[in-house]
Design a protein around this motif. Structure first.
Motif, PDB file in Angstrom:
ATOM      1  N   LEU A  59      18.708 -12.163   3.084  1.00  0.00           N
ATOM      2  CA  LEU A  59      17.427 -12.928   3.186  1.00  0.00           C
ATOM      3  C   LEU A  59      16.306 -11.845   2.747  1.00  0.00           C
ATOM      4  O   LEU A  59      16.144 -10.685   3.070  1.00  0.00           O
ATOM      5  N   VAL A  60      14.794 -12.145   2.739  1.00  0.00           N
ATOM      6  CA  VAL A  60      13.640 -11.872   1.993  1.00  0.00           C
ATOM      7  C   VAL A  60      12.699 -12.736   3.190  1.00  0.00           C
ATOM      8  O   VAL A  60      12.456 -13.376   3.175  1.00  0.00           O
ATOM      9  N   GLY A  61      12.035 -11.397   3.906  1.00  0.00           N
ATOM     10  CA  GLY A  61      10.861 -11.878   4.681  1.00  0.00           C
ATOM     11  C   GLY A  61       9.827 -12.171   4.095  1.00  0.00           C
ATOM     12  O   GLY A  61       9.582 -11.913   2.981  1.00  0.00           O
ATOM     13  N   ASN A  62       9.230 -12.945   5.106  1.00  0.00           N
ATOM     14  CA  ASN A  62       8.064 -14.008   4.376  1.00  0.00           C
ATOM     15  C   ASN A  62       6.955 -13.941   5.309  1.00  0.00           C
ATOM     16  O   ASN A  62       5.825 -14.098   5.324  1.00  0.00           O
ATOM     17  N   THR A  63       6.777 -12.515   5.651  1.00  0.00           N
ATOM     18  CA  THR A  63       5.260 -11.805   6.335  1.00  0.00           C
ATOM     19  C   THR A  63       5.421 -10.243   6.226  1.00  0.00           C
ATOM     20  O   THR A  63       6.394  -9.326   5.911  1.00  0.00           O
ATOM     21  N   ILE A  64       4.025  -9.659   6.053  1.00  0.00           N
ATOM     22  CA  ILE A  64       3.650  -8.169   5.665  1.00  0.00           C
ATOM     23  C   ILE A  64       3.648  -8.428   7.077  1.00  0.00           C
ATOM     24  O   ILE A  64       2.455  -8.029   7.260  1.00  0.00           O
ATOM     25  N   ASN A  65       4.243  -6.180   7.360  1.00  0.00           N
ATOM     26  CA  ASN A  65       3.361  -5.741   8.316  1.00  0.00           C
ATOM     27  C   ASN A  65       2.222  -5.452   7.996  1.00  0.00           C
ATOM     28  O   ASN A  65       2.524  -4.214   7.072  1.00  0.00           O
ATOM     29  N   GLU A  66       1.240  -5.401   8.897  1.00  0.00           N
ATOM     30  CA  GLU A  66       0.287  -4.933   8.287  1.00  0.00           C
ATOM     31  C   GLU A  66      -0.192  -3.482   8.748  1.00  0.00           C
ATOM     32  O   GLU A  66      -0.959  -3.100   8.198  1.00  0.00           O
ATOM     33  N   THR A  67       0.133  -3.018   9.478  1.00  0.00           N
ATOM     34  CA  THR A  67       0.339  -1.544   9.589  1.00  0.00           C
ATOM     35  C   THR A  67       1.047  -0.559   8.429  1.00  0.00           C
ATOM     36  O   THR A  67       0.356   0.043   7.902  1.00  0.00           O
TER      37      THR A  67
END
Length: 375
Positions: A263-271
């Motif tokens: 699985l590849v995430g589709n949300t970027i960690n803003e930090t």
């Protein structure tokens, strides 16, 4: 005077001869810079080895870090719905537990009060239900007022709701409501394992007080270990499901493990501008521990190319060379330095771009590095 002229001519002739000899020696030296000679004895003592170009796989790799983890359903935090004092906790970190196994016993007088409330309200239900049915009949026959009927209905349904609520609370505390209805109260409740697994945390001791929000134990089921990777934003578009992942646990072992991107995430960690990538291990039962730090390489766009072992290649300045066998006799091996055009590299091999210059030729693949650096 004649003798002097003859002497001058002789000296001039000798000078010219010396100059020609030096020029020839310089030319010979220049040619010898590309030739290396090794005796048979040296060849054997240094355990040198000849070889040829071979076809090897080279890949673009994306270097990432991650941790060993398990799916959420394979990890359980054990806590209590009501606070109390730890009466018994026989388990230690590392103990194996089965689903439904007793984990810890908690004691509190409030448990008795809760059971008492349930017993009392349940006891009243029979009367309230009977009164409700009686008022309903009287109201339908126009013998009593609607007010009396609604009051009886409200009292009964309110008590029923309270009884059902307390009953569910007792079940959640692992107390049998039927036993309470019979007057059997207890000041202790037992907590049982919600899953199979291994105890990974024990946060209490006998006699300590735990509140409803406190984590008493943690249980981890290692049957489905996976790799949770952290990939930087600049690389995430290169990651696809099904790609091979090679990883190591640097603090524990040099062994290389394999996994596959699932699985590849589709949300970027803003930090930190990263994305989570979930990879399944080839061996889900590997001897790994949840939380271990991993260094990984995600393989991207592999290709097959002509290559030589890393130890066959030496660098001189900014250029790379190999030693190609020029001649072999009873006493010596003669090698010629050949410049390489190199491409990709991995731990064992270097891609050779000008492979046509070396095809079919024997090359010193072991021991060349030392000779080239000496040269």
């Amino acid at each position: 005077m004649k003798k002097i002229y003859i002497l001058i001519i002789i000296l001039a002739f000798i000078s010219c001869g010396t100059s020609d000899k030096q020029e020839n020696e310089n030319l010979l030296t220049s040619k010898d810079k590309n030739v290396v000679t090794v005796t048979n004895t040296q060849f054997k003592l240094e355990k040198m080895k000849l070889g040829k170009l071979s076809e090897q796989e080279f890949s673009n790799v994306i270097n990432v870090n991650g941790i060993i983890d398990v799916p959420p359903q394979n990890k359980a935090n054990v806590s209590t719905f009501l606070g109390g004092f730890i009466k018994n906790t026989p388990l230690l970190v590392g103990d194996e537990v089965k689903k439904g196994q007793l984990l810890v016993t908690i004691e509190n007088t409030e448990f008795v009060e809760l059971q008492q409330q349930y017993a009392e309200i349940t006891e009243q239900l029979n009367f309230l239900k009977s009164e409700y049915n009686r008022q309903k009949t009287l109201y339908e026959e126009n013998i009593t007022s609607k007010k009396n009927y609604l009051k009886a209905e409200s009292s009964y349904k309110s008590a029923l709701a309270k009884s059902n609520g307390l009953r569910q609370k007792l079940k959640m505390m692992n107390i049998n409501p039927t036993s309470v209805e019979q007057g059997n109260f207890t000041s202790q409740i037992n907590l049982y394992a919600p899953i199979n697994g291994t105890v990974s945390k024990v946060n209490v001791n006998n006699g300590s007080y735990v509140a409803p929000s406190d984590e008493i134990l943690e249980i981890v089921d290692r049957d489905h270990l996976h790799l949770e990777l952290t990939v930087f934003e600049k690389d995430i578009l290169k990651i696809k499901k099904g790609q091979l992942v090679m990883f190591q646990i640097p603090e524990a072992s040099d062994k290389i493990f394999k996994a596959e991107v699932h699985l590849v995430g589709n949300t970027i960690n803003e930090t930190n501008r990263t994305v989570k990538v979930h990879a399944h291990l080839d061996d889900e039962h590997a001897n790994l521990i949840v939380g271990m730090f991993a260094e990984a390489k995600i393989i991207n766009n592999s290709k097959i190319s002509s290559a030589l072992p890393t130890e066959a290649v030496g660098s001189i300045g900014n250029d790379y060379y190999v030693l190609v066998l020029h001649n072999k006799d009873a006493n010596n091996f003669t090698f010629e330095k050949v410049k390489l055009e190199i491409g990709k590299q991995n731990e064992d091999y270097i891609e050779v771009l000008n492979s046509n210059d070396l095809k079919g030729k024997e090359i010193l693949v072991r021991g060349a590095f030392m000779l080239l650096n000496e040269g």
